[in-house]
Motif scaffolding. Structure first.
Motif, mmCIF file in Angstrom:
data_model
loop_
_atom_site.group_PDB
_atom_site.id
_atom_site.type_symbol
_atom_site.label_atom_id
_atom_site.label_comp_id
_atom_site.label_asym_id
_atom_site.label_seq_id
_atom_site.Cartn_x
_atom_site.Cartn_y
_atom_site.Cartn_z
ATOM 1 N N LEU A 404 0.805 -1.225 0.000
ATOM 2 C CA LEU A 404 0.000 0.000 0.000
ATOM 3 C C LEU A 404 0.835 1.271 0.000
ATOM 4 C CD1 LEU A 404 -2.730 -0.979 2.655
ATOM 5 C CD2 LEU A 404 -2.903 -1.079 0.161
ATOM 6 N N GLY A 405 2.149 1.135 0.187
ATOM 7 C CA GLY A 405 2.976 2.324 0.327
ATOM 8 C C GLY A 405 2.960 2.810 1.765
ATOM 9 N N ARG A 406 3.892 3.725 2.095
ATOM 10 C CA ARG A 406 3.983 4.202 3.478
ATOM 11 C C ARG A 406 2.719 4.948 3.886
ATOM 12 N NH1 ARG A 406 7.927 1.109 1.658
ATOM 13 N NH2 ARG A 406 10.050 1.928 1.902
ATOM 14 N N LYS A 407 2.272 5.851 3.035
ATOM 15 C CA LYS A 407 1.087 6.646 3.371
ATOM 16 C C LYS A 407 -0.160 5.779 3.435
ATOM 17 C CE LYS A 407 -0.559 9.674 0.339
ATOM 18 N NZ LYS A 407 -0.686 10.944 -0.421
ATOM 19 N N GLY A 408 -0.349 4.938 2.442
ATOM 20 C CA GLY A 408 -1.540 4.093 2.424
ATOM 21 C C GLY A 408 -1.579 3.117 3.581
ATOM 22 N N ALA A 409 -0.419 2.538 3.925
ATOM 23 C CA ALA A 409 -0.371 1.570 5.028
ATOM 24 C C ALA A 409 -0.631 2.246 6.368
ATOM 25 C CB ALA A 409 0.979 0.875 5.043
ATOM 26 N N THR A 410 -0.016 3.416 6.591
ATOM 27 C CA THR A 410 -0.226 4.125 7.853
ATOM 28 C C THR A 410 -1.680 4.575 7.987
ATOM 29 O OG1 THR A 410 2.055 4.937 7.756
ATOM 30 C CG2 THR A 410 0.583 6.012 9.320
ATOM 31 N N PHE A 411 -2.231 5.112 6.909
ATOM 32 C CA PHE A 411 -3.637 5.532 6.919
ATOM 33 C C PHE A 411 -4.560 4.354 7.232
ATOM 34 C CE2 PHE A 411 -7.525 5.504 4.312
ATOM 35 C CZ PHE A 411 -8.223 6.536 4.916
ATOM 36 N N THR A 412 -4.365 3.247 6.547
ATOM 37 C CA THR A 412 -5.253 2.090 6.702
ATOM 38 C C THR A 412 -5.172 1.506 8.112
ATOM 39 O OG1 THR A 412 -5.019 1.543 4.359
ATOM 40 C CG2 THR A 412 -5.823 -0.193 5.817
ATOM 41 N N THR A 413 -3.969 1.311 8.608
ATOM 42 C CA THR A 413 -3.821 0.671 9.923
ATOM 43 C C THR A 413 -4.306 1.576 11.059
ATOM 44 O OG1 THR A 413 -1.494 1.390 9.938
ATOM 45 C CG2 THR A 413 -1.965 -0.873 9.240
ATOM 46 N N MET A 414 -4.087 2.893 10.931
ATOM 47 C CA MET A 414 -4.560 3.800 11.984
ATOM 48 C C MET A 414 -6.080 3.900 11.995
ATOM 49 S SD MET A 414 -1.807 6.864 12.439
ATOM 50 C CE MET A 414 -2.345 7.055 14.143
ATOM 51 N N ILE A 415 -6.677 3.904 10.811
ATOM 52 C CA ILE A 415 -8.145 3.945 10.736
ATOM 53 C C ILE A 415 -8.736 2.650 11.307
ATOM 54 C CG2 ILE A 415 -10.131 3.986 9.195
ATOM 55 C CD1 ILE A 415 -8.846 6.696 9.503
ATOM 56 N N LEU A 416 -8.185 1.504 10.907
ATOM 57 C CA LEU A 416 -8.691 0.234 11.418
ATOM 58 C C LEU A 416 -8.467 0.111 12.925
ATOM 59 C CD1 LEU A 416 -7.551 -2.251 8.601
ATOM 60 C CD2 LEU A 416 -9.870 -1.434 9.082
ATOM 61 N N GLY A 417 -7.299 0.553 13.397
ATOM 62 C CA GLY A 417 -7.039 0.526 14.828
ATOM 63 C C GLY A 417 -8.009 1.409 15.593
ATOM 64 N N GLY A 418 -8.286 2.600 15.051
ATOM 65 C CA GLY A 418 -9.236 3.495 15.691
ATOM 66 C C GLY A 418 -10.646 2.936 15.709
ATOM 67 N N LEU A 419 -11.052 2.294 14.614
ATOM 68 C CA LEU A 419 -12.389 1.701 14.556
ATOM 69 C C LEU A 419 -12.530 0.559 15.563
ATOM 70 C CD1 LEU A 419 -13.037 1.645 10.690
ATOM 71 C CD2 LEU A 419 -14.099 3.146 12.397
ATOM 72 N N CYS A 420 -11.473 -0.250 15.717
ATOM 73 C CA CYS A 420 -11.511 -1.325 16.719
ATOM 74 C C CYS A 420 -11.715 -0.745 18.119
ATOM 75 C CB CYS A 420 -10.223 -2.138 16.674
ATOM 76 S SG CYS A 420 -10.086 -3.265 15.270
ATOM 77 N N CYS A 421 -11.030 0.356 18.408
ATOM 78 C CA CYS A 421 -11.191 0.995 19.718
ATOM 79 C C CYS A 421 -12.615 1.506 19.903
ATOM 80 C CB CYS A 421 -10.200 2.144 19.871
ATOM 81 S SG CYS A 421 -8.472 1.649 19.999
ATOM 82 N N CYS A 422 -13.155 2.120 18.858
ATOM 83 C CA CYS A 422 -14.475 2.752 18.977
ATOM 84 C C CYS A 422 -15.600 1.730 19.124
ATOM 85 C CB CYS A 422 -14.735 3.649 17.768
ATOM 86 S SG CYS A 422 -13.710 5.148 17.751
ATOM 87 N N ILE A 423 -15.441 0.536 18.533
ATOM 88 C CA ILE A 423 -16.514 -0.460 18.642
ATOM 89 C C ILE A 423 -16.327 -1.381 19.845
ATOM 90 C CG2 ILE A 423 -16.874 -0.412 16.154
ATOM 91 C CD1 ILE A 423 -15.515 -3.135 15.976
#
Length: 563
Positions: A404-423
């Protein structure tokens, strides 16, 4: 010829880089044990007041259930919790009463006044045979001191984050690394002989300063001598050794038991590490070129080529350096300090964005690690899982960052990590909630690893160590805030993890403002980073017909590098 092409000639991931990676990874392993060693050296255990310290039990005492010390304890310590445990900080006032008299008094002893411990403490040593808590009597009124010690240790990390990068950019990667390894050994050795808690805390502070400096210098130095396609692999290989430090420390702590000997065992490896570094490690040729020391850079590159078994003439390296030097050495002399990071608006935007990202990474990482006991399963099991899950996370991001590239990987993992926390608050307490929360830990561990590589690829060479040091410094702020945010559970149980999730999603979205660096040469000057940023935002046309795939460092001789 740009430096990436030159590095390819001498070998961009040959025997030299692989040996360097093993050396750095072993340092990470040992540094991790010092980071978490206080979990065992300050382990808490049951304790109670001493009485009749210098008196032996009468010979006619014959109780199969009580040895002499237990017998003294039963005679002098009040019972609490419905007579199921002993008071830890008070005793009956048996001063002036010998043991035989106390035996004769029997139950009348309980009618004596209760006073604080006046003869020291005894400890249950079944779990922790020897700790600083026992040696320095850090119980009752002094029980807060181990926490203070750990806080001051992280303050040392804060200082080391700043000084380590500055030292590497000023005197070089190799010399600063050698100095920090030597200081780590000396201070670690002195820590073992600490006579009191004040000296222990002071020495631990300096241990943290030197170890954090080692970590920053190592990461920058190894990044500068490997191919762009190998940077993520290198970073995550090192992080796997970080996770391995958990297992090494716990195993040795269980085997050794004595905190002073345990400290010595994890300090002694710095002797061979210093020797190997001194004879094997070369100065960063990229740093030497930015310092206009092309003659020394040529010698270093020749040695790297020799170790990598590349058949190349020194004249060829010299010719390449001479071509490359004008493009990479005309950077303003002032760029070798932290102030230069904020003189260019473009660099300032990158620094602010990445600083916030690092702070959030640390905030969520430590927040989730510290809140495992609230997941509804055995806290020891949840904590082990929390540490063990880092290994597959580091392994996975090797591929995700390239895919995914550096930007795409960081964006994806932080969003998924945040969603896991929120649910997580929506999931029933127990194993299901633990799995979702550990999913958040998995993704935030991935993003934390990727952002190290991404940051190193955004900051120009003369500022790289200082920049990584600054980002690491801001991440300490997130670590400090994590325990404070956990206190919000007094307002609402689920509020802390929702705060963590919200911050993670926000930082993930801000990643989209940053340029992609996958496969790009490391920027050699401020102008190179500006060009990366402008191309990412389409702020200027590519007048010379070069596209991103053919990107090369620009010639900054036509305008000030910090304009």
């Amino acid at each position: 010829m740009d430096f990436e092409a030159l590095l390819k000639v001498v070998g961009h991931f040959g025997r030299y880089q692989k040996c360097f990676l093993l050396l750095v990874s072993f340092m990470v392993l040992i540094n991790t044990t010092h980071l978490y060693i206080q979990v065992f050296t300050a382990g808490k255990s049951d304790h109670w007041c001493q009485s009749w310290v210098n008196e032996d039990c009468p010979t006619d005492i014959d109780d199969a259930d009580l040895n002499c010390e237990d017998f003294k304890k039963a005679l002098s310590i009040p019972m609490v919790d419905n007579d199921t445990s002993y008071e830890q900080c008070t005793k009956y006032n048996v001063s002036g009463i010998d043991l035989q008299t106390a035996i004769d008094l029997g139950d009348d002893v309980t009618k004596l006044n209760v006073i604080p411990c006046d003869e020291g403490w005894e400890y249950d040593r079944s779990t922790f045979p020897s700790t600083i808590v026992q040696d320095f009597e850090l119980v009752c009124g002094k029980s807060y001191l181990p926490n203070i010690a750990q806080s001051i240790y992280f303050a040392g990390y804060f200082v080391g984050s700043a000084l380590g990068g500055l030292a590497a950019d000023t005197i070089g990667r190799r010399l600063s690394l050698l100095l920090n390894i030597a200081c780590s050994f000396v201070v670690g050795l002195l820590t073992m002989f600490s006579p009191n808690m004040a000296i222990f805390i002071t020495l631990r502070f300096f241990v943290a300063v030197f170890l954090k400096s080692i970590g920053i210098i190592n990461f920058v130095a190894i990044t500068e001598v490997v191919a762009p396609s190998k940077r993520v692999l290198v970073a995550n290989f090192m992080w796997m050794f970080f996770a391995g430090g958990y297992f090494l420390l716990s195993g040795m702590a269980k085997l050794i038991g004595n905190w002073r000997l345990l400290t010595l065992i994890f300090t002694l490896p710095y002797i061979p590490l210093f020797v190997i570094t001194f004879f094997f490690l070369q100065e960063s040729p990229r740093w030497l070129i930015t310092r206009r020391d092309t003659a020394k850079a040529q010698k270093v590159l020749s040695r790297i080529a020799s170790v990598n078994q590349r058949d190349i003439q020194e004249e060829e390296i010299q010719k390449s350096c001479d071509v490359d030097a004008p493009e990479t050495t005309k950077t303003n002399e002032a760029v070798g300090n932290l102030a230069a990071l904020i003189r260019s608006p473009t660099i300032l935007l990158i620094v602010v964005n990445m600083s916030f990202n690092w702070a959030v990474q640390s905030l969520v990482f430590y927040g989730l690690s510290l809140s495992t006991s609230s997941l509804g399963i055995d806290p020891y099991i949840s904590f082990i899982i929390s540490g063990a899950i880092e290994i597959p996370a580091y392994f996975s991001c090797i591929f995700v960052a390239e895919w995914l590239g550096r930007k795409g990987a960081t964006f994806t993992t932080m969003i998924l990590g945040g969603l896991c926390c929120c649910i997580t608050p929506l999931i029933p307490i127990g194993i299901p909630r633990a799995l979702v929360a550990m999913g958040g830990k998995f993704f935030i561990t991935m993003s934390f690893s990727i952002v190290y590589t991404w940051s190193a690829e955004l900051i120009p060479t003369p500022l790289r160590s200082s920049g990584i040091g600054l980002f690491s410094l801001t991440s300490r702020v997130g670590g400090i805030l994590a325990p404070l945010i956990l206190l919000l559970d007094q307002v609402w149980t689920s509020l802390p993890i929702l705060v963590f999730g919200s911050f993670s999603i926000t930082a993930g979205l801000l990643c989209l403002l940053m340029p992609e660096t996958k496969g790009k040469p490391l920027p050699a000057s401020v102008g190179d980073t500006k060009l990366l940023y402008k191309k990412a935002h389409k702020a200027e046309d590519d007048e010379d017909g070069k596209n991103e795939d053919n990107y090369k460092p620009i010639d900054v001789s036509e305008k000030p590098a910090l304009a």
